[in-house]
Design a protein around this motif. Structure first.
Motif, PDB file in Angstrom:
ATOM      1  N   ALA A  33      11.879  79.471  54.168  1.00 40.20           N
ATOM      2  CA  ALA A  33      10.373  78.611  55.203  1.00 40.20           C
ATOM      3  C   ALA A  33      10.123  77.067  55.058  1.00 40.20           C
ATOM      4  CB  ALA A  33       9.796  79.973  55.410  1.00 40.20           C
ATOM      5  N   VAL A  34       9.393  76.519  53.851  1.00 41.03           N
ATOM      6  CA  VAL A  34       8.511  75.745  53.820  1.00 41.03           C
ATOM      7  C   VAL A  34       9.697  74.122  54.184  1.00 41.03           C
ATOM      8  CG1 VAL A  34       7.955  73.815  52.431  1.00 41.03           C
ATOM      9  CG2 VAL A  34       7.272  76.281  52.565  1.00 41.03           C
ATOM     10  N   VAL A  35      10.878  74.409  53.761  1.00 45.18           N
ATOM     11  CA  VAL A  35      11.752  73.927  53.230  1.00 45.18           C
ATOM     12  C   VAL A  35      13.058  73.456  54.914  1.00 45.18           C
ATOM     13  CG1 VAL A  35      14.325  72.828  53.143  1.00 45.18           C
ATOM     14  CG2 VAL A  35      12.578  73.882  51.555  1.00 45.18           C
ATOM     15  N   LEU A  36      12.215  74.805  56.065  1.00 44.24           N
ATOM     16  CA  LEU A  36      12.766  74.665  57.366  1.00 44.24           C
ATOM     17  C   LEU A  36      11.800  73.750  58.104  1.00 44.24           C
ATOM     18  CD1 LEU A  36      14.921  75.987  59.351  1.00 44.24           C
ATOM     19  CD2 LEU A  36      13.430  78.422  59.123  1.00 44.24           C
ATOM     20  N   GLY A  37      10.404  74.317  57.687  1.00 38.17           N
ATOM     21  CA  GLY A  37       9.281  73.805  58.297  1.00 38.17           C
ATOM     22  C   GLY A  37       9.454  72.599  58.575  1.00 38.17           C
ATOM     23  N   GLY A  38       9.731  71.930  56.923  1.00 38.21           N
ATOM     24  CA  GLY A  38       9.647  70.573  57.015  1.00 38.21           C
ATOM     25  C   GLY A  38      10.871  70.306  58.264  1.00 38.21           C
ATOM     26  N   PHE A  39      11.639  70.637  58.114  1.00 36.71           N
ATOM     27  CA  PHE A  39      12.327  69.301  58.616  1.00 36.71           C
ATOM     28  C   PHE A  39      12.203  69.872  60.513  1.00 36.71           C
ATOM     29  CE2 PHE A  39      16.731  69.738  61.471  1.00 36.71           C
ATOM     30  CZ  PHE A  39      17.643  68.484  61.185  1.00 36.71           C
ATOM     31  N   SER A  40      11.837  71.096  60.585  1.00 38.59           N
ATOM     32  CA  SER A  40      11.814  70.707  62.083  1.00 38.59           C
ATOM     33  C   SER A  40      10.063  70.199  62.412  1.00 38.59           C
ATOM     34  CB  SER A  40      11.352  72.809  62.567  1.00 38.59           C
ATOM     35  OG  SER A  40      10.006  73.440  61.513  1.00 38.59           O
ATOM     36  N   LEU A  41       9.538  69.954  61.230  1.00 37.84           N
ATOM     37  CA  LEU A  41       7.909  68.956  62.069  1.00 37.84           C
ATOM     38  C   LEU A  41       8.961  67.967  62.295  1.00 37.84           C
ATOM     39  CD1 LEU A  41       5.266  68.021  61.820  1.00 37.84           C
ATOM     40  CD2 LEU A  41       5.629  67.623  59.182  1.00 37.84           C
ATOM     41  N   ARG A  42       9.587  67.249  61.300  1.00 31.93           N
ATOM     42  CA  ARG A  42      10.100  66.090  62.053  1.00 31.93           C
ATOM     43  C   ARG A  42      10.758  66.390  63.046  1.00 31.93           C
ATOM     44  NH1 ARG A  42       8.740  66.836  56.714  1.00 31.93           N
ATOM     45  NH2 ARG A  42       8.684  64.899  55.284  1.00 31.93           N
ATOM     46  N   TYR A  43      11.735  67.026  62.897  1.00 32.01           N
ATOM     47  CA  TYR A  43      12.477  66.735  64.417  1.00 32.01           C
ATOM     48  C   TYR A  43      11.724  67.099  66.173  1.00 32.01           C
ATOM     49  CZ  TYR A  43      14.680  68.535  68.687  1.00 32.01           C
ATOM     50  OH  TYR A  43      15.514  68.908  69.696  1.00 32.01           O
ATOM     51  N   LEU A  44      10.616  68.022  65.233  1.00 32.17           N
ATOM     52  CA  LEU A  44       9.668  68.284  66.603  1.00 32.17           C
ATOM     53  C   LEU A  44       9.301  66.565  67.096  1.00 32.17           C
ATOM     54  CD1 LEU A  44       7.784  71.454  65.850  1.00 32.17           C
ATOM     55  CD2 LEU A  44       9.154  71.023  68.269  1.00 32.17           C
ATOM     56  N   ILE A  45       8.280  65.486  66.460  1.00 30.44           N
ATOM     57  CA  ILE A  45       7.797  64.531  66.520  1.00 30.44           C
ATOM     58  C   ILE A  45       8.893  63.550  67.273  1.00 30.44           C
ATOM     59  CG2 ILE A  45       6.963  63.208  64.958  1.00 30.44           C
ATOM     60  CD1 ILE A  45       4.787  64.104  64.030  1.00 30.44           C
ATOM     61  N   ILE A  46      10.330  63.360  66.712  1.00 29.93           N
ATOM     62  CA  ILE A  46      11.400  62.820  66.737  1.00 29.93           C
ATOM     63  C   ILE A  46      11.470  62.940  68.305  1.00 29.93           C
ATOM     64  CG2 ILE A  46      13.246  61.807  66.548  1.00 29.93           C
ATOM     65  CD1 ILE A  46      11.525  60.512  64.258  1.00 29.93           C
ATOM     66  N   ALA A  47      11.374  63.956  68.517  1.00 29.91           N
ATOM     67  CA  ALA A  47      11.626  64.508  70.031  1.00 29.91           C
ATOM     68  C   ALA A  47      11.042  64.696  71.091  1.00 29.91           C
ATOM     69  CB  ALA A  47      12.182  66.700  69.680  1.00 29.91           C
ATOM     70  N   ALA A  48       9.798  64.659  70.489  1.00 33.81           N
ATOM     71  CA  ALA A  48       8.313  64.447  71.714  1.00 33.81           C
ATOM     72  C   ALA A  48       8.292  63.095  72.177  1.00 33.81           C
ATOM     73  CB  ALA A  48       7.459  65.234  71.191  1.00 33.81           C
ATOM     74  N   ALA A  49       8.994  61.588  71.576  1.00 32.53           N
ATOM     75  CA  ALA A  49       8.877  60.955  71.544  1.00 32.53           C
ATOM     76  C   ALA A  49       8.813  60.497  73.575  1.00 32.53           C
ATOM     77  CB  ALA A  49       9.435  59.754  70.739  1.00 32.53           C
ATOM     78  N   ILE A  50       7.705  59.932  73.801  1.00 33.72           N
ATOM     79  CA  ILE A  50       7.739  59.843  74.730  1.00 33.72           C
ATOM     80  C   ILE A  50       7.267  58.259  75.319  1.00 33.72           C
ATOM     81  CG2 ILE A  50       6.395  60.321  77.525  1.00 33.72           C
ATOM     82  CD1 ILE A  50       6.546  62.888  77.309  1.00 33.72           C
ATOM     83  N   PRO A  51       7.827  56.926  75.851  1.00 34.51           N
ATOM     84  CA  PRO A  51       7.089  55.904  75.480  1.00 34.51           C
ATOM     85  C   PRO A  51       6.104  56.283  76.534  1.00 34.51           C
ATOM     86  CG  PRO A  51       9.755  56.305  76.999  1.00 34.51           C
ATOM     87  CD  PRO A  51       8.952  57.459  76.429  1.00 34.51           C
ATOM     88  N   ALA A  52       4.863  54.708  76.874  1.00 33.42           N
ATOM     89  CA  ALA A  52       4.044  54.441  77.020  1.00 33.42           C
ATOM     90  C   ALA A  52       4.084  54.225  78.681  1.00 33.42           C
ATOM     91  CB  ALA A  52       2.869  53.367  76.477  1.00 33.42           C
ATOM     92  N   TRP A  53       5.292  53.164  78.660  1.00 31.81           N
ATOM     93  CA  TRP A  53       5.391  53.171  80.276  1.00 31.81           C
ATOM     94  C   TRP A  53       7.308  53.915  80.474  1.00 31.81           C
ATOM     95  CZ3 TRP A  53       8.551  49.393  82.364  1.00 31.81           C
ATOM     96  CH2 TRP A  53       9.247  49.300  83.611  1.00 31.81           C
ATOM     97  N   SER A  54       7.355  54.635  81.545  1.00 26.24           N
ATOM     98  CA  SER A  54       8.503  55.302  82.190  1.00 26.24           C
ATOM     99  C   SER A  54       9.408  54.435  82.741  1.00 26.24           C
ATOM    100  CB  SER A  54       7.723  56.727  83.016  1.00 26.24           C
ATOM    101  OG  SER A  54       7.645  56.563  84.055  1.00 26.24           O
ATOM    102  N   GLY A  55       9.365  53.481  82.925  1.00 25.61           N
ATOM    103  CA  GLY A  55      10.073  52.280  83.212  1.00 25.61           C
ATOM    104  C   GLY A  55      10.716  52.602  85.281  1.00 25.61           C
ATOM    105  N   THR A  56       9.433  53.200  85.122  1.00 25.06           N
ATOM    106  CA  THR A  56       9.485  53.657  86.772  1.00 25.06           C
ATOM    107  C   THR A  56       8.122  52.969  87.560  1.00 25.06           C
ATOM    108  OG1 THR A  56       7.889  55.821  86.286  1.00 25.06           O
ATOM    109  CG2 THR A  56      10.811  55.813  87.111  1.00 25.06           C
ATOM    110  N   LEU A  57       7.776  52.122  88.913  1.00 21.20           N
ATOM    111  CA  LEU A  57       6.436  52.203  89.282  1.00 21.20           C
ATOM    112  C   LEU A  57       5.937  53.096  90.140  1.00 21.20           C
ATOM    113  CD1 LEU A  57       5.453  49.520  89.705  1.00 21.20           C
ATOM    114  CD2 LEU A  57       6.429  49.092  91.411  1.00 21.20           C
ATOM    115  N   LEU A  58       4.742  53.409  89.669  1.00 19.62           N
ATOM    116  CA  LEU A  58       4.113  54.453  90.584  1.00 19.62           C
ATOM    117  C   LEU A  58       2.662  53.563  91.067  1.00 19.62           C
ATOM    118  CD1 LEU A  58       4.404  57.282  88.348  1.00 19.62           C
ATOM    119  CD2 LEU A  58       5.364  57.241  90.381  1.00 19.62           C
TER     120      LEU A  58
END
Lengths: 293, 233
Positions: free
Chosen positions: A267-292
């Motif tokens: 479970a720890v090994v699985l958790g370690g992998f999913s931690l990296r996945y979550l942090i990479i997948a949750a990345a949102i750029p500071a600016w979305s590239g749209t004009l609001l």
């Protein structure tokens, strides 16, 4: 310019394997120093995992590079920019693979490694684990990542996954039931530290302290599209279950069965992998590239 | 308006109208392109020149000639975009150009470029003489680290060449005394260029509009924006 996320699964695997290898080396280091009691094969398992895991991670990174296979002669150029964290990583990982391979060889031949080499290896292992986090935390344009708690979280996670993987391999190599109280105690404190750091990290993001975009990223993790993955695979299976198992073995007299402890390690090994996945997948750029306006 | 009743009055009216028109068009009312040589106003520079784009939201009609001319001149590969014209979605339905809120954006040739600091192979270099950030596509290994680092998402990864590329401010044209193609082709003068310090001193210019990143924390970009003025209803 509106492209899909630049980094995919290979980078997640690379970050995970970097941490796993570093953690396995630290486990072997701890086992040789006698921090974990006497567990047969633990040091050997740690050395067996460390260099290959990081080396495989590096090869995966080369596959992930656009030019990795087209123009491989460009890769040594990655030592050019000393201000780039990726260059530091290239240096650290290369040195680590060399030192860890040397250790594996010495261990194999039953030659006692010189003390300075052991310390150098441990230092490089910590540097490897910290680097995988630092690679992300220096990126100002991704507010969720721009938090220097990530290197610490990744270091704790690396120690934890490396310890688990080494325990599993040691069990596979020796097939004996062993007294694991010391390991479980160490593991409990590592996961507890990781949980606290992760809690602070997510709290900083979700509270808006790191800005609205980081808040949005954290919302994605906690209540958004990544929530099922986060709560079930990472939180329950990868964090709480092993924490409970190791806490039980640390504080209670009656010990859990060895098989249950080993499933905690999986479970720890699985958790370690999913931690990296979550942090990479949750990345949102500071600016979305749209004009609001 | 009174209709002139004699030839003298008619001539006088014509003369006054002519003078009025001439005065009205003398300064500032018609778009003028600022050439770097003319824009170079600050004499005591210590750090060297920094060229910058200037974008006037009041003049842009959304014709996208800047992006199209750039695409043609620089042969963008498939999926790559060096310059884009973006529009505030709340003004999408506007019929008149003056009711649209637009922004033409590319690489902003930052004073402290994040791309250059993260690139492991040093593919990015900042020219001393004009501050243009040039990327050497031949050095790029395609690690895509810079795609995360750039706060303006000005970099594009091309699936064909498997490398990153970006706007180079037409430095080759500029070396020959010409202005960048996007600035050259802009029919209304909405997109201009000049020296950053000079453009900054223009009244009513800012470096950030709407949801754009905060320029002071993202590496000091070289972009100057004349924001949309509120129009009388």
């Amino acid at each position: 310019m509106e492209q899909s996320a630049p980094w995919g699964m290979l980078v997640v695997v690379y970050l995970f394997l970097g941490g796993l290898g570093a953690g396995a080396y630290l486990t072997a280091y701890g086992a040789e120093k006698g921090y974990f009691g006497t567990i047969p094969g633990l040091a050997k398992a740690g050395y067996l995992i460390s260099a290959p895991a990081v080396a495989i991670g590096c090869v995966l990174l080369v596959f992930d590079l656009g030019q990795g296979l087209l123009k491989p002669w460009l890769i040594p150029g990655m030592l050019m920019n000393l201000s780039s964290v990726m260059t530091w990583g290239f240096v650290i990982l290369s040195l680590f693979v060399v030192v860890a391979t040397l250790h594996l060889y010495l261990h194999w031949k039953n030659i006692e490694a010189p003390k300075y080499l052991l310390s150098l290896g441990a230092f490089l292992a910590i540097a490897t684990a910290v680097y995988t986090g630092f690679l992300l935390s220096v990126i100002k344009a991704v507010p969720l990542w721009n938090n220097h708690l990530i290197p610490l979280i990744f270091l704790a996670s690396a120690m934890s996954t490396g310890l688990s993987a080494s325990m599993l391999l040691a069990h596979y190599l020796k097939k004996v039931k062993v007294e694991t109280t010391k390991v479980d105690k160490a593991h409990f404190y590592i996961i507890a530290a990781e949980s606290i750091l992760l809690f602070v990290f997510l709290a900083m993001a979700i509270s808006g302290f790191k800005g609205l975009v980081a808040q949005q990223s954290a919302q994605n993790i906690i209540i958004g599209s990544l929530a099922p993955f986060f709560w079930i695979i990472f939180f329950l299976i990868g964090l709480i279950a092993p924490l409970a198992i190791f806490a039980h073995n640390t504080f209670r007299e009656n010990k859990l069965s060895h098989n249950l402890v080993l499933s905690g390690d999986i479970a720890v090994v699985l958790g370690g992998f999913s931690l990296r996945y979550l942090i990479i997948a949750a990345a949102i750029p500071a600016w979305s590239g749209t004009l609001l306006m | 308006m009174e209709i002139p009743t004699s030839r003298r009055k008619a001539l006088k009216a014509c003369f006054l109208t002519g003078i009025g028109l001439a005065l009205a068009t003398v300064e500032g009312s018609l778009p003028q392109k600022i050439h770097p040589r003319h824009a170079n106003a600050s004499q005591n520079r210590e750090e060297g020149l920094q060229l910058s784009f200037l974008f006037d939201q009041n003049r842009c009609t959304g014709c996208k000639l800047c992006a199209r001319s750039c695409k043609q001149a620089n042969n963008w590969e498939k999926g790559v975009e060096w310059r884009k014209v973006i529009q505030d979605p709340s003004t999408k339905g506007a019929k008149m150009p003056r009711d649209k809120t637009l922004l033409s954006i590319s690489c902003n040739h930052c004073a402290k470029p994040a791309c250059a600091s993260v690139c492991p192979v040093k593919a990015y270099s900042k020219r001393k003489e004009d501050g243009i950030v040039v990327q050497d596509q031949g050095k790029c290994v395609g690690c895509k680290y810079c795609l995360y680092a750039c706060p303006y998402q000005a970099l594009s990864y091309g699936e064909e060449t498997k490398t990153v590329s970006k706007c180079h401010f037409c430095y080759e044209r500029q070396d020959q005394g010409e202005i960048p193609i996007c600035v050259d082709k802009c029919p209304t003068g909405a997109l201009q260029m000049g020296e950053l310090d000079f453009l900054k001193r223009r009244v009513g210019t800012i470096q950030q509009v709407g949801n754009l990143p905060n320029p002071s924390i993202v590496g000091k970009p070289s972009i100057i924006i004349v924001p949309k003025r509120a129009l009388p209803k």
